[in-house]
Write a protein that holds these residues in place. Structure first.
Motif, PDB file in Angstrom:
ATOM      1  N   GLY A   1       0.769  -1.231   0.000  1.00 57.47           N
ATOM      2  CA  GLY A   1       0.000   0.000   0.000  1.00 57.47           C
ATOM      3  C   GLY A   1       0.802   1.284   0.000  1.00 57.47           C
ATOM      4  N   GLU A   2       2.135   1.177  -0.157  1.00 60.61           N
ATOM      5  CA  GLU A   2       2.975   2.371  -0.102  1.00 60.61           C
ATOM      6  C   GLU A   2       4.127   2.229  -1.081  1.00 60.61           C
ATOM      7  OE1 GLU A   2       2.825   3.844   4.433  1.00 60.61           O
ATOM      8  OE2 GLU A   2       3.596   1.825   4.189  1.00 60.61           O
ATOM      9  N   ALA A   3       4.871   3.325  -1.285  1.00 57.20           N
ATOM     10  CA  ALA A   3       5.980   3.316  -2.236  1.00 57.20           C
ATOM     11  C   ALA A   3       7.039   2.282  -1.866  1.00 57.20           C
ATOM     12  CB  ALA A   3       6.612   4.711  -2.311  1.00 57.20           C
ATOM     13  N   SER A   4       7.379   2.188  -0.587  1.00 62.17           N
ATOM     14  CA  SER A   4       8.388   1.207  -0.176  1.00 62.17           C
ATOM     15  C   SER A   4       7.887  -0.211  -0.413  1.00 62.17           C
ATOM     16  CB  SER A   4       8.757   1.403   1.292  1.00 62.17           C
ATOM     17  OG  SER A   4       7.622   1.255   2.132  1.00 62.17           O
ATOM     18  N   GLY A   5       6.600  -0.443  -0.182  1.00 58.55           N
ATOM     19  CA  GLY A   5       6.024  -1.758  -0.425  1.00 58.55           C
ATOM     20  C   GLY A   5       6.048  -2.112  -1.904  1.00 58.55           C
ATOM     21  N   ASP A   6       5.858  -1.116  -2.755  1.00 60.01           N
ATOM     22  CA  ASP A   6       5.927  -1.322  -4.203  1.00 60.01           C
ATOM     23  C   ASP A   6       7.327  -1.780  -4.596  1.00 60.01           C
ATOM     24  OD1 ASP A   6       5.200  -1.176  -6.955  1.00 60.01           O
ATOM     25  OD2 ASP A   6       5.982   0.864  -7.075  1.00 60.01           O
ATOM     26  N   LEU A   7       8.334  -1.149  -4.026  1.00 54.19           N
ATOM     27  CA  LEU A   7       9.723  -1.513  -4.304  1.00 54.19           C
ATOM     28  C   LEU A   7      10.017  -2.942  -3.877  1.00 54.19           C
ATOM     29  CD1 LEU A   7      12.690  -0.806  -5.031  1.00 54.19           C
ATOM     30  CD2 LEU A   7      12.926   0.076  -2.701  1.00 54.19           C
ATOM     31  N   HIS A   8       9.683  -3.267  -2.620  1.00 51.88           N
ATOM     32  CA  HIS A   8       9.963  -4.604  -2.107  1.00 51.88           C
ATOM     33  C   HIS A   8       9.096  -5.655  -2.798  1.00 51.88           C
ATOM     34  CE1 HIS A   8      12.400  -2.479   0.623  1.00 51.88           C
ATOM     35  NE2 HIS A   8      11.477  -2.156   1.505  1.00 51.88           N
ATOM     36  N   GLY A   9       7.855  -5.274  -3.114  1.00 44.84           N
ATOM     37  CA  GLY A   9       6.971  -6.192  -3.808  1.00 44.84           C
ATOM     38  C   GLY A   9       7.495  -6.543  -5.192  1.00 44.84           C
ATOM     39  N   ALA A  10       8.035  -5.551  -5.897  1.00 43.81           N
ATOM     40  CA  ALA A  10       8.583  -5.790  -7.231  1.00 43.81           C
ATOM     41  C   ALA A  10       9.747  -6.775  -7.170  1.00 43.81           C
ATOM     42  CB  ALA A  10       9.042  -4.471  -7.849  1.00 43.81           C
TER      43      ALA A  10
ATOM     44  N   PHE B   1      -2.230  -7.985  -7.965  1.00 44.89           N
ATOM     45  CA  PHE B   1      -1.666  -7.258  -6.827  1.00 44.89           C
ATOM     46  C   PHE B   1      -2.197  -5.847  -6.693  1.00 44.89           C
ATOM     47  CE2 PHE B   1       1.025  -6.855 -10.546  1.00 44.89           C
ATOM     48  CZ  PHE B   1       1.231  -5.487 -10.645  1.00 44.89           C
ATOM     49  N   TRP B   2      -2.059  -5.339  -5.477  1.00 40.45           N
ATOM     50  CA  TRP B   2      -2.221  -3.918  -5.162  1.00 40.45           C
ATOM     51  C   TRP B   2      -0.806  -3.391  -4.931  1.00 40.45           C
ATOM     52  CZ3 TRP B   2      -7.181  -1.878  -2.708  1.00 40.45           C
ATOM     53  CH2 TRP B   2      -8.268  -2.689  -3.047  1.00 40.45           C
ATOM     54  N   GLY B   3      -0.426  -2.353  -5.655  1.00 42.41           N
ATOM     55  CA  GLY B   3       0.946  -1.860  -5.533  1.00 42.41           C
ATOM     56  C   GLY B   3       1.149  -0.620  -6.368  1.00 42.41           C
ATOM     57  N   GLY B   4       2.239  -0.618  -7.140  1.00 34.55           N
ATOM     58  CA  GLY B   4       2.555   0.588  -7.900  1.00 34.55           C
ATOM     59  C   GLY B   4       3.245   0.301  -9.213  1.00 34.55           C
ATOM     60  N   ASP B   5       3.920   1.303  -9.739  1.00 34.43           N
ATOM     61  CA  ASP B   5       4.538   1.218 -11.054  1.00 34.43           C
ATOM     62  C   ASP B   5       5.621   0.146 -11.123  1.00 34.43           C
ATOM     63  OD1 ASP B   5       2.891   3.334 -11.640  1.00 34.43           O
ATOM     64  OD2 ASP B   5       4.458   4.855 -11.468  1.00 34.43           O
ATOM     65  N   LEU B   6       6.401   0.008 -10.052  1.00 33.63           N
ATOM     66  CA  LEU B   6       7.500  -0.955 -10.066  1.00 33.63           C
ATOM     67  C   LEU B   6       6.977  -2.386 -10.148  1.00 33.63           C
ATOM     68  CD1 LEU B   6       9.852   0.641  -7.381  1.00 33.63           C
ATOM     69  CD2 LEU B   6      10.025   0.800  -9.870  1.00 33.63           C
ATOM     70  N   MET B   7       5.945  -2.690  -9.390  1.00 29.76           N
ATOM     71  CA  MET B   7       5.350  -4.019  -9.451  1.00 29.76           C
ATOM     72  C   MET B   7       4.716  -4.259 -10.817  1.00 29.76           C
ATOM     73  SD  MET B   7       3.754  -4.159  -5.581  1.00 29.76           S
ATOM     74  CE  MET B   7       3.142  -5.850  -5.614  1.00 29.76           C
ATOM     75  N   GLN B   8       4.102  -3.230 -11.350  1.00 26.00           N
ATOM     76  CA  GLN B   8       3.437  -3.358 -12.651  1.00 26.00           C
ATOM     77  C   GLN B   8       4.438  -3.674 -13.753  1.00 26.00           C
ATOM     78  OE1 GLN B   8       1.042   0.061 -13.718  1.00 26.00           O
ATOM     79  NE2 GLN B   8      -0.392  -1.222 -14.844  1.00 26.00           N
ATOM     80  N   LYS B   9       5.642  -3.124 -13.649  1.00 25.71           N
ATOM     81  CA  LYS B   9       6.671  -3.378 -14.656  1.00 25.71           C
ATOM     82  C   LYS B   9       7.134  -4.836 -14.648  1.00 25.71           C
ATOM     83  CE  LYS B   9       8.599   1.309 -14.841  1.00 25.71           C
ATOM     84  NZ  LYS B   9       9.768   2.160 -14.481  1.00 25.71           N
ATOM     85  N   VAL B  10       7.044  -5.488 -13.488  1.00 25.38           N
ATOM     86  CA  VAL B  10       7.484  -6.874 -13.376  1.00 25.38           C
ATOM     87  C   VAL B  10       6.525  -7.811 -14.108  1.00 25.38           C
ATOM     88  CG1 VAL B  10       8.023  -8.774 -11.799  1.00 25.38           C
ATOM     89  CG2 VAL B  10       8.657  -6.426 -11.195  1.00 25.38           C
ATOM     90  N   GLY B  11       5.222  -7.530 -14.018  1.00 21.36           N
ATOM     91  CA  GLY B  11       4.230  -8.382 -14.666  1.00 21.36           C
ATOM     92  C   GLY B  11       2.983  -8.520 -13.816  1.00 21.36           C
ATOM     93  N   GLY B  12       2.071  -9.378 -14.250  1.00 24.10           N
ATOM     94  CA  GLY B  12       0.844  -9.580 -13.502  1.00 24.10           C
ATOM     95  C   GLY B  12      -0.162  -8.463 -13.736  1.00 24.10           C
ATOM     96  N   THR B  13      -1.169  -8.408 -12.877  1.00 26.47           N
ATOM     97  CA  THR B  13      -2.263  -7.454 -13.037  1.00 26.47           C
ATOM     98  C   THR B  13      -2.364  -6.534 -11.828  1.00 26.47           C
ATOM     99  OG1 THR B  13      -3.510  -9.050 -14.363  1.00 26.47           O
ATOM    100  CG2 THR B  13      -4.751  -7.219 -13.399  1.00 26.47           C
ATOM    101  N   LEU B  14      -2.271  -5.237 -12.064  1.00 28.16           N
ATOM    102  CA  LEU B  14      -2.427  -4.249 -11.004  1.00 28.16           C
ATOM    103  C   LEU B  14      -3.916  -3.971 -10.794  1.00 28.16           C
ATOM    104  CD1 LEU B  14      -1.269  -2.045  -9.085  1.00 28.16           C
ATOM    105  CD2 LEU B  14      -1.275  -0.495 -11.049  1.00 28.16           C
ATOM    106  N   VAL B  15      -4.374  -4.184  -9.553  1.00 28.33           N
ATOM    107  CA  VAL B  15      -5.782  -3.955  -9.217  1.00 28.33           C
ATOM    108  C   VAL B  15      -6.000  -2.510  -8.778  1.00 28.33           C
ATOM    109  CG1 VAL B  15      -7.712  -4.680  -7.755  1.00 28.33           C
ATOM    110  CG2 VAL B  15      -6.029  -6.364  -8.528  1.00 28.33           C
ATOM    111  N   LYS B  16      -5.111  -2.027  -7.905  1.00 21.83           N
ATOM    112  CA  LYS B  16      -5.254  -0.683  -7.332  1.00 21.83           C
ATOM    113  C   LYS B  16      -3.866  -0.112  -7.058  1.00 21.83           C
ATOM    114  CE  LYS B  16      -8.627   2.019  -5.464  1.00 21.83           C
ATOM    115  NZ  LYS B  16      -9.909   2.368  -6.094  1.00 21.83           N
ATOM    116  N   HIS B  17      -3.674   1.145  -7.435  1.00 18.91           N
ATOM    117  CA  HIS B  17      -2.380   1.799  -7.223  1.00 18.91           C
ATOM    118  C   HIS B  17      -2.310   2.344  -5.799  1.00 18.91           C
ATOM    119  CE1 HIS B  17       1.161   4.301  -7.871  1.00 18.91           C
ATOM    120  NE2 HIS B  17       1.295   3.760  -9.073  1.00 18.91           N
TER     121      HIS B  17
END
Length: 375
Positions: free
Chosen positions: A8-17, A34-50
């Motif tokens: 749910g946060e920028a740091s989580g997006d980084l670690h999640g990616a 996943f729920w996350g951000g741009d970094l996770m989205q670049k890895v793959g899968g489907t972003l549900v909520k930013h």
């Protein structure tokens, strides 16, 4: 196998990616939502909520946005149920994630928590819910293992800190001349990291900018948050002889001489790049007064918490003002305080453990999920 991840946060997006990359390496057929951000989205899968639509900071802000938060929780539960994951992974963000964990446990969905909620800081009573609703916990700070296992008799796995891998990966890339890229001169660079949420940026960036006019011998660079549009920062740049970058914080820290940093993950990132810093925090007055009464920690920065010592100065709330910032800034650029900080950083890095946190966490998640994959 099917993985559902909530950050749910920028740091989580980084670690999640980074975690997603490690899982894909071991399970190439993985399906991820996943729920996350741009970094996770670049890895793959489907972003549900930013995460930029989720990050509410402080008690008052949470109350003001309660309807939105409850709506998101409902959406998340429905989406998980429809996806029917084999693995549900939470990354920090406890106010939201612990609600989902309780629901998931009731629906017999395996729950994994990567990067523990900071219950050692406040809401230690959450340990009851964690024991009840979280099947596996993976911690990244060395003192957390003793906290959980010795104090609360709850087994966890210490995987090390993923920022070590992220920064090593950055350093292994071919470098671009930062000064040339952003048309900077040869003066020493001071990094300004005002946070990722609009509320904290509004409160802190103005305070940070108070030192700019006093120090023409340095050039100051604001690191824009990945979740914020550059246009948001224009209000702070008017009349200021200052540079702005976005999505390039590591490149900035790699060349910075010193930094003013908002409390949070950025304090540890700055330390790992070996940049002397002053840590700043200023919250909503009511939220701060509430937090002051329920949080018993001696420090707010990860650097000081891990070292259990004041390695870097923390200017909190009323101390976070132009006068104090000016005094402490002088110390980190000119005095012996600078050398002491750099020496303490070396010990900090040693205490965090070695590389491979994301890889180890992925191994443990797959193993504990009994996916039957070749390790």
């Amino acid at each position: 196998m099917k993985y559902y991840i909530i950050a749910g946060e920028a740091s989580g997006d980084l670690h999640g990616a980074n975690l997603m990359k490690a899982i894909y390496a071991k399970d190439p057929q993985a399906e991820m939502r996943f729920w996350g951000g741009d970094l996770m989205q670049k890895v793959g899968g489907t972003l549900v909520k930013h995460y930029k639509d989720l990050a509410f900071m402080g008690f008052v802000e949470v109350v003001q946005n309660l309807r939105t938060i409850l709506k998101n929780i409902s959406l998340c539960k429905k989406d998980i149920a429809a996806f029917a994951p084999d693995v549900l992974i939470f990354i920090d963000y406890p106010g939201f994630n612990m609600r989902i964990a309780q629901w998931a446990k009731e629906h017999k969905i395996p729950t994994h928590y990567y990067i523990s909620p900071q219950i050692w800081a406040w809401k230690e009573s959450r340990i009851k819910a964690i024991k009840r609703d979280v099947d596996y916990m993976y911690v990244i700070l060395p003192f957390e293992k003793d906290f959980y296992e010795k104090k609360h008799h709850y087994p966890v796995t210490f995987v090390g800190h993923p920022l070590i891998d992220e920064i090593e990966e950055f350093r292994s890339r071919e470098k671009v001349d930062f000064r040339k890229k952003y048309q900077l001169d040869e003066r020493p660079i001071i990094a300004l990291l005002p946070g990722s949420r609009k509320q904290e940026i509004k409160r802190l960036l103005g305070e940070m900018l108070s030192v700019v006019q006093k120090h023409p011998e340095y050039q100051f660079v604001i690191a824009g948050a990945p979740g914020q549009e550059p246009v948001f920062y224009e209000q702070f740049l008017k009349g200021q002889n200052i540079s702005f970058i976005t999505n390039d914080t590591y490149a900035l820290l790699d060349v910075a001489y010193a930094a003013l940093v908002t409390s949070g993950t950025a304090t540890l990132e700055t330390a790992l790049f070996k940049v002397p810093q002053v840590v700043l925090y200023k919250g909503n007055t009511i939220s701060y007064e509430i937090a002051k009464r329920i949080i018993t920690l001696k420090y707010i920065s990860l650097v000081n918490l891990i070292m259990d010592n004041e390695v870097v100065v923390e200017l909190i709330q009323h101390d976070c003002n132009a006068k104090r910032i000016a005094v402490e800034f002088e110390k980190i650029v000119k005095s012996e305080k600078r050398d002491k900080i750099l020496l303490d950083y070396e010990e900090l890095i040693h205490n965090l453990g070695g590389r491979g946190a994301s890889d180890l966490a992925a191994n443990e998640i797959i193993k504990n999920s009994n996916l039957g994959l070749t390790m």
